[in-house]
Design an enzyme around this catalytic site. Structure first.
Site, short mmCIF file in Angstrom:
data_model
loop_
_atom_site.label_atom_id
_atom_site.label_comp_id
_atom_site.label_asym_id
_atom_site.label_seq_id
_atom_site.Cartn_x
_atom_site.Cartn_y
_atom_site.Cartn_z
N ARG A 30 0.79 -1.25 0.00
CA ARG A 30 0.00 0.00 0.00
C ARG A 30 0.82 1.29 0.00
NH1 ARG A 30 -5.07 -0.02 3.96
NH2 ARG A 30 -3.44 0.07 5.56
N ASP A 31 2.13 1.20 -0.07
CA ASP A 31 2.93 2.44 -0.12
C ASP A 31 4.17 2.25 -0.99
OD1 ASP A 31 3.55 5.07 0.43
OD2 ASP A 31 4.63 4.61 2.29
#
Length: 308
Positions: A30-31
């Site tokens: 997610r990053d």
């Protein structure tokens, strides 16, 4: 320029493979962004900073808006629900700005990773099947990463005993593994299990040696038998790790590489190869060979010998 293109392709393939490993272990990063893609001393990719990661659960969606807006998927920044893997794919594509040193194949693939609609966005399995990804794929990336879910279904007795020897209770450990509980015992088990798939020289690079070559003899022969069964190769067992095999290119009315069922005997049987008078003797050439498990001559690693 050619060297830059090769290195660029290498980075993309390593990032995709690293993300695939995370997803197989039910983790979404997610990053993903350039700042979280590190390189080791051999210029191999290391994915870092899992501070915003989350667990992927079947039937559950995530809704937290996380990550850097410049690289996050549209469904994340807009607050919509998302499963997880698709947002990592989008972020992987966003890391690159299609520099000129990327190959034509990579430049074709990356825009498919940037598709706004997550349902139309290319997936990791589809990326793996892309002609560019398959071309000149290093062996250490061609071998799929271990599937933790499959590992959880089958408990390894040897590793189980190693953990028990550390002082953990066998019954509680087995129950924890079956329930996928997270505790010190299961962490120790999975670390030992994961270590089996690693090489002693650090990151899986040019020094990579296939895991199967270091596996136990029984595991090797099991995999060999599965492969031979898929090819409809008949044979008989003449020892624990020694078998005589028979294969035919085909016979009238059947596709090539498929043996008449009457020619196939149980591979676990000690009996003779079954013959059938119903098959025309002139139908096809029969190839006989022997498969035997033995130690490698130079490295001492287990090896397979196929001889006529």
């Amino acid at each position: 320029m050619e060297s830059s293109r090769v290195i660029g392709d290498k980075f993309v393939k390593q990032i995709i493979s690293g993300v695939e490993y995370c997803h197989r272990n039910m983790v979404v990063h997610r990053d993903l962004k350039p700042e979280n893609i590190l390189l080791d001393s051999k210029c191999n990719v290391k994915i870092a900073d899992f501070g915003l990661s989350n667990i992927i659960r079947d039937g559950h969606f995530l809704k937290t808006s996380s990550g850097s807006p410049n690289y996050a998927a549209p469904e994340v920044t807009s607050g919509k629900l998302y499963a997880g893997p698709e947002v990592d794919v989008r972020s992987c594509g966003g890391i690159y700005t299609l520099p000129s040193h990327l190959s034509v194949g990579a430049r074709d693939l990356i825009p498919r990773m940037l598709v706004v609609d997550p349902l139309k966005r290319i997936t990791i399995p589809e990326i793996r099947q892309h002609p560019w990804f398959q071309a000149h794929l290093p062996r250490y990336l061609a071998v799929p990463p271990p599937d933790t879910l499959q590992q959880a279904k089958k408990i390894d007795d040897d590793i189980l005993q190693e953990v028990v020897n550390m002082g953990f209770d066998r019954s509680q450990l087995i129950e924890s593994l079956r329930n996928r509980a997270q505790n010190e015992a299961t962490v120790a088990y999975y670390l030992l299990l994961d270590n089996r798939f690693r090489v002693s020289s650090g990151y899986l690079g040019e020094e990579f040696r296939e895991t199967m070559s270091w596996a136990r003899p029984r595991e090797i022969m099991t995999e060999v038998l599965k492969a031979l069964q898929e090819l409809n190769v008949g044979g008989k067992k003449i020892g624990h790790y020694n078998m005589k095999r028979r294969w035919s290119p085909g016979y009238p009315g059947q596709p090539e590489n498929v043996l008449n069922p009457h020619h196939i005997s149980n591979i676990h049987s000690n009996g003779p190869i079954i013959e059938s008078d119903a098959v025309d003797a002139a139908a096809a050439m029969v190839v006989e060979f022997e498969s035997q498990k033995q130690a490698g001559a130079e490295s001492g690693a287990p090896a397979l010998d196929f001889s006529n």
